[in-house]
Design a protein around this motif. Sequence first.
Motif, PDB file in Angstrom:
ATOM      1  N   UNK A  70       0.826  -1.211   0.000  1.00 26.04           N
ATOM      2  CA  UNK A  70       0.000   0.000   0.000  1.00 26.04           C
ATOM      3  C   UNK A  70       0.857   1.257   0.000  1.00 26.04           C
ATOM      4  N   UNK A  71       0.303   2.325  -0.541  1.00 26.93           N
ATOM      5  CA  UNK A  71       0.921   3.658  -0.446  1.00 26.93           C
ATOM      6  C   UNK A  71      -0.154   4.660  -0.107  1.00 26.93           C
ATOM      7  N   UNK A  72       0.180   5.570   0.792  1.00 22.91           N
ATOM      8  CA  UNK A  72      -0.720   6.684   1.093  1.00 22.91           C
ATOM      9  C   UNK A  72       0.111   7.946   1.237  1.00 22.91           C
ATOM     10  N   UNK A  73      -0.540   9.064   1.055  1.00 21.13           N
ATOM     11  CA  UNK A  73       0.156  10.345   1.140  1.00 21.13           C
ATOM     12  C   UNK A  73       0.790  10.531   2.511  1.00 21.13           C
ATOM     13  N   UNK A  74       0.142  10.052   3.539  1.00 20.87           N
ATOM     14  CA  UNK A  74       0.656  10.223   4.895  1.00 20.87           C
ATOM     15  C   UNK A  74       1.641   9.132   5.282  1.00 20.87           C
ATOM     16  N   UNK A  75       1.393   7.903   4.878  1.00 21.65           N
ATOM     17  CA  UNK A  75       2.209   6.791   5.348  1.00 21.65           C
ATOM     18  C   UNK A  75       3.269   6.285   4.404  1.00 21.65           C
ATOM     19  N   UNK A  76       3.294   6.785   3.153  1.00 21.72           N
ATOM     20  CA  UNK A  76       4.255   6.271   2.183  1.00 21.72           C
ATOM     21  C   UNK A  76       3.971   4.800   1.893  1.00 21.72           C
ATOM     22  N   UNK A  77       5.016   4.063   1.532  1.00 22.97           N
ATOM     23  CA  UNK A  77       4.860   2.629   1.246  1.00 22.97           C
ATOM     24  C   UNK A  77       4.796   1.855   2.558  1.00 22.97           C
ATOM     25  N   UNK A  78       3.763   1.033   2.711  1.00 20.34           N
ATOM     26  CA  UNK A  78       3.585   0.326   3.968  1.00 20.34           C
ATOM     27  C   UNK A  78       2.757  -0.938   3.744  1.00 20.34           C
ATOM     28  N   UNK A  79       2.643  -1.741   4.765  1.00 19.47           N
ATOM     29  CA  UNK A  79       1.880  -2.995   4.807  1.00 19.47           C
ATOM     30  C   UNK A  79       2.237  -3.924   3.644  1.00 19.47           C
ATOM     31  N   UNK A  80       3.530  -4.242   3.483  1.00 18.35           N
ATOM     32  CA  UNK A  80       3.913  -5.180   2.419  1.00 18.35           C
ATOM     33  C   UNK A  80       3.538  -6.604   2.811  1.00 18.35           C
ATOM     34  N   UNK A  81       2.951  -7.337   1.876  1.00 14.52           N
ATOM     35  CA  UNK A  81       2.536  -8.684   2.225  1.00 14.52           C
ATOM     36  C   UNK A  81       2.477  -9.579   0.981  1.00 14.52           C
ATOM     37  N   UNK A  82       2.681 -10.851   1.255  1.00 14.04           N
ATOM     38  CA  UNK A  82       2.407 -11.899   0.273  1.00 14.04           C
ATOM     39  C   UNK A  82       1.178 -12.624   0.773  1.00 14.04           C
ATOM     40  N   UNK A  83       0.186 -12.752  -0.070  1.00 12.77           N
ATOM     41  CA  UNK A  83      -1.094 -13.291   0.368  1.00 12.77           C
ATOM     42  C   UNK A  83      -1.660 -14.210  -0.705  1.00 12.77           C
ATOM     43  N   UNK A  84      -2.677 -14.978  -0.393  1.00 14.78           N
ATOM     44  CA  UNK A  84      -3.292 -15.839  -1.405  1.00 14.78           C
ATOM     45  C   UNK A  84      -3.795 -15.023  -2.594  1.00 14.78           C
ATOM     46  N   UNK A  85      -3.592 -15.560  -3.778  1.00 13.59           N
ATOM     47  CA  UNK A  85      -4.116 -14.924  -4.983  1.00 13.59           C
ATOM     48  C   UNK A  85      -5.635 -14.910  -4.908  1.00 13.59           C
ATOM     49  N   UNK A  86      -6.222 -13.743  -5.210  1.00 12.08           N
ATOM     50  CA  UNK A  86      -7.672 -13.671  -5.156  1.00 12.08           C
ATOM     51  C   UNK A  86      -8.185 -12.311  -5.541  1.00 12.08           C
ATOM     52  N   UNK A  87      -9.497 -12.120  -5.515  1.00 12.14           N
ATOM     53  CA  UNK A  87     -10.109 -10.865  -5.925  1.00 12.14           C
ATOM     54  C   UNK A  87      -9.632  -9.685  -5.087  1.00 12.14           C
ATOM     55  N   UNK A  88      -9.631  -8.511  -5.712  1.00 13.09           N
ATOM     56  CA  UNK A  88      -9.269  -7.265  -5.059  1.00 13.09           C
ATOM     57  C   UNK A  88     -10.552  -6.497  -4.778  1.00 13.09           C
ATOM     58  N   UNK A  89     -10.716  -6.059  -3.552  1.00 18.13           N
ATOM     59  CA  UNK A  89     -11.905  -5.296  -3.175  1.00 18.13           C
ATOM     60  C   UNK A  89     -11.661  -3.812  -3.412  1.00 18.13           C
ATOM     61  N   UNK A  90     -12.575  -3.174  -4.158  1.00 17.98           N
ATOM     62  CA  UNK A  90     -12.445  -1.753  -4.461  1.00 17.98           C
ATOM     63  C   UNK A  90     -13.754  -1.030  -4.184  1.00 17.98           C
ATOM     64  N   UNK A  91     -13.651   0.189  -3.685  1.00 18.97           N
ATOM     65  CA  UNK A  91     -14.812   1.052  -3.562  1.00 18.97           C
ATOM     66  C   UNK A  91     -15.288   1.442  -4.961  1.00 18.97           C
TER      67      UNK A  91
END
Length: 362
Positions: free
Chosen positions: A46-67
């Motif tokens: 993830x990247x955010x204006x306040x937090x920069x690059x963060x929460x790096x993870x390897x996870x099961x392949x699957x759908x991405x949830x989007x607003x």
Amino acid sequence: MTDPAPERLAFQVTRNLAATPKGEREKALESPGFGTIFTDHMVDICWSEKGGWHRPRVQPYGPISLDPAAAVLHYAQEVFEGLKAYRHADGGIYTFRADQNAKRFNRSARRLAMPELPEEFFLQSLHELIAVDGDWVPSGEEQTLYLRPFMFAKEAFLGVRPAKKYTYCLIGSPSGAYFTGGVTPITIWLSETYARAAEGGTGSAKTGGNYAASLLPQAEAAERGCDQVVFLDAHGNVEELGGMNIVFVKKDGTLVTPDSGSILDGITRNSLLELAAERGHAIERRPVPLSEWREGVASGDIVEAFACGTAAVVTPIGALKGEGFDDVQPTGSLGLSLREELTDIQYGRREDAHGWLRRLDA
């Protein structure tokens, strides 16, 4: 937007409890096709204006949830890359010039007003995925694990401005030859109605919109019995195919490739041209008028034309068709010779004298 960052990220790894059984995976790798089968895991940062690059993870392949209001769905802030992992005879897994993909990824991001991913993070993400999905790298002839890094704007808002939240992902797809017919000459349709990109536009960025713009003319090419479509710029110069660069070989041995700010800087093309230069061939990167191509073939000044890119590597061009003409292209041997040299390096069958390979499973 560039963030100061540590050299490495601490990835959280969540194993896929429903991972593909070994027998099913091996059967899938026998004839994987291209881009239709995917590995068991994916990388997500993830990247955010306040937090920069963060929460790096390897996870099961699957759908991405989007607003539904995610910016990428409305304003197309999205970039991607394409590279491959190769299984060598000793079992090692390598990739090819991934540092150049990392640099191009960031050039694309800058053009789309997106945050740049530190090159170290880009490269680390490849290692992290291979660490859990290395068994998905096939060992058959012309087979690879195609790697697709991509980044998109996920902030939910409807204002026209750069988003403040993004996601970087990496997925892998075991793949065989890009063209099912093998490395045989293809027929190209000349699109004179549609353009792939405009001067000052996003042509030099690897972003989905450029490819979306090529789909209708590609469909028209197929209707006319052609394999691919080639585009011109506003001045009548040859640009590139829907997803590949193009190179012309002149009778004096010079290699000429169209070059402008609206053409994607192909890593495969650059590598082929470097190998050709080492053989003593002159290299020209410049605008190439359509008239030069057609007249050069007619006069014998152009003795070969080939398309090149990560997926197909090199594909000879056997014919150029357009409204009212059908030009048979001369069939040369240089493109396929360069292809053999390049793929021998990529698969570890020839010495890597340039330091282009990077081992991913070590």
